[in-house]
Design an enzyme around this catalytic site. Structure first.
Site, PDB file in Angstrom:
ATOM      1  N   GLU A 197       1.479   3.250 -15.128  1.00  0.00           N
ATOM      2  CA  GLU A 197       2.078   2.521 -15.888  1.00  0.00           C
ATOM      3  C   GLU A 197       1.618   2.569 -17.283  1.00  0.00           C
ATOM      4  O   GLU A 197       1.173   2.554 -18.551  1.00  0.00           O
ATOM      5  CB  GLU A 197       0.434   0.721 -16.175  1.00  0.00           C
ATOM      6  CG  GLU A 197       1.404  -0.040 -14.418  1.00  0.00           C
ATOM      7  CD  GLU A 197       0.865  -0.999 -15.029  1.00  0.00           C
ATOM      8  OE1 GLU A 197       1.402  -2.335 -14.081  1.00  0.00           O
ATOM      9  OE2 GLU A 197      -0.787  -1.617 -15.133  1.00  0.00           O
ATOM     10  N   GLU A 386       3.021  -1.884  -7.234  1.00  0.00           N
ATOM     11  CA  GLU A 386       2.390  -3.015  -7.068  1.00  0.00           C
ATOM     12  C   GLU A 386       3.129  -4.497  -7.406  1.00  0.00           C
ATOM     13  O   GLU A 386       4.245  -4.485  -8.156  1.00  0.00           O
ATOM     14  CB  GLU A 386       1.786  -3.040  -8.414  1.00  0.00           C
ATOM     15  CG  GLU A 386       0.508  -1.459  -8.486  1.00  0.00           C
ATOM     16  CD  GLU A 386      -0.527  -2.133 -10.200  1.00  0.00           C
ATOM     17  OE1 GLU A 386      -0.385  -2.297 -10.647  1.00  0.00           O
ATOM     18  OE2 GLU A 386      -0.461  -0.720 -10.710  1.00  0.00           O
TER      19      GLU A 386
END
Length: 487
Positions: A197, A386
């Site tokens: 991320e 995810e």
């Protein structure tokens, strides 16, 4: 048609939330190791010691004075120190993954386990051997490791001594770390992600910078991260041309609240700032014009060296991976509109969507939209690394019936199938988040569970750490065995 025959089904974890083994086997302190636990209604904090010797607790997102340093309080619970102890349970956990039929296991390497201080001359051999054993165990069950090189993890010494990613020296330390693991594991690992991320690297806990709200300092630090990622991609390909190295970006789908052009324009601006900018650099190899215009308006100039722009161009990724949990609604004028939560970023409540216990909108169709937009724009293979539902799981008569999790995952997998079969999206794999219960990154609690396997541990760190299969365990096993046909 459905999912490709070689589709990579699996699950995802992160070392600082899962591994534990705090200071075991020669590991050094990481920034995550100085962040306390919390709950749904509490914030995680950092204990800092000022230059005069006084100490005080501050929320982890607050700025840290430049004359202060984080310290550990012996009477405080720090979730990363034990997490759920994969360090001592890795054989048991990988066996459970093998039983589910995993084709891939997304995990991260703890930088401070390989280079305890970040600037060490030689790597920690015991740390290298630990991951070597983990990969060997994966191979036993024909599970392909998908390794995140840096998952919200920075040796504490780099933050204290060098100022984290604001220092260009951190790039070279990161590349030393990359070279070490690329060479050591080149025959055990094929798939790599540079930074988790990358669009969430903003503050002390992720960038190691004390003045996170300083625009110039933050943007310079982000540039160093993006440059390090590009250099790592090139280095990996030099060491093993068969490596597949990807970007990993948190993707929240933003909707304008209305067809008012001001709302649409605001959504475009938020999307660019939050995620598009990072995709553009990692996939196209250069800063987009809208970001350069932003720099000019802020009277900011990146400090670059000759050749840096070429490094970005030559270090574009082989594939895109994303986290996707929810969507969000954006408006120019928010007024008194009801708010909604989400993965690090909230928005306005969407009346068309239900929400999780933590107030995150549940939007499976949004995932299909995201996959299409990314593939249409960048023409690179995609992976969802995810996705999942954080919920409070209750044990009743020795079982955990998490039908709510099964429903969430089923609906998202159906939209993945639509994106592949009807839209022509090239999707390589799917690794739901927290396949075995782990510590929440946002709060440090255990109550917010995502896994197919329940771990006996509570928010204060107490528990036996025993593993128990949830109802979703057998459901996901069936999904994998049928290659997504039996949902």
């Amino acid at each position: 048609m459905g999912f490709p025959k070689d589709f990579l089904w699996g699950g995802a974890t992160a070392a600082n939330q899962y591994e534990g083994g705090y200071l075991s086997g020669g590991k050094g302190l990481a920034v995550a190791d100085v962040i306390s636990g919390g709950t749904k209604t509490q914030v995680r904090k950092i204990l800092i010691e000022l230059a005069d010797g006084t100490k005080k607790w501050i929320p982890r997102w607050e700025e840290i004075p430049t004359d202060a340093k984080p310290v550990i309080d012996e009477n405080t619970y720090y979730p990363s120190h034990q997490a759920v102890d994969f360090y001592h349970h890795y054989k048991e956990d990988i066996r459970l993954m093998g039983e589910m039929g995993f084709k891939v296991f997304r995990m991260s390497i703890n930088w401070s386990r390989i280079f305890p201080n970040g600037d060490d001359v030689c790597p920690n051999e015991e740390g290298l051997q630990f991951y070597e054993a983990v990969f060997a165990e994966c191979k036993k069950y024909q599970i392909e490791p998908l390794v995140t090189i840096n998952h919200f993890d920075l040796p504490l010494n780099i933050a204290l001594k060098y100022g984290g990613w604001y220092s260009r020296k951190t790039i070279n330390m990161f590349l030393d770390y990359c070279k070490t693991i690329f060479e050591r594991y080149q025959h055990q690992v094929k798939y790599w992600l540079t930074f988790n991320e990358i669009n969430f690297l903003r503050d002390y806990s992720t960038l190691g910078i004390t003045e996170a709200s300083d625009y110039n300092k933050q943007q310079q630090s982000i540039f160093h991260v993006l440059l390090a990622s590009a250099k790592a991609v090139q280095l990996g390909h030099q060491i093993n041309p068969e490596f597949k190295i990807g970007a990993m970006i948190a993707n929240i789908l933003f909707y304008p609240q209305s067809c008012n052009p001001e709302d649409v324009l605001e959504e475009m601006k938020v999307s660019r700032e939050f995620k598009d900018f990072y995709y553009d650099i990692q996939c196209r190899g250069s800063y987009p014009n809208y970001k350069l215009k932003e720099f000019k308006r802020n009277h900011f100039k990146l400090e670059k060296l000759p050749g840096d722009e070429e490094e970005l161009q030559n270090g574009t990724v082989d594939f895109i991976s994303i986290s996707y949990y929810n969507s969000a609604v954006i408006a120019k004028q928010k007024g008194d509109a009801e708010k909604s939560s989400g993965n690090q970023l909230g928005g306005i409540k969407n009346p068309y969507l239900e929400e999780s216990e933590w107030g995150w909108p549940i939007d499976p169709i949004g995932l299909r939209i995201v996959l299409n937009r990314l593939y249409d724009k960048y023409r690179l293979p995609l992976m969802i690394v995810e996705n999942g539902l954080g919920a409070i799981d209750k044990i009743k008569n020795g079982t955990i019936d998490d039908d709510y999790r099964i429903d969430y995952l089923r609906r998202h997998i159906l939209q993945m199938k639509e994106a592949i079969e009807y839209d022509g999206v090239e999707l390589w794999g799917y690794t739901p988040w927290g396949c075995i219960d782990l510590v929440s990154a946002g709060t440090g609690e255990m109550d917010k569970r995502y896994g197919f396997v329940y771990v006996d541990k509570d928010n204060s760190g107490k528990g036996t750490l025993s593993r128990t299969k949830k109802k979703s365990f057998d459901w996901y096993k069936q999904v994998i065995a049928s290659n997504g046909e039996s949902l």
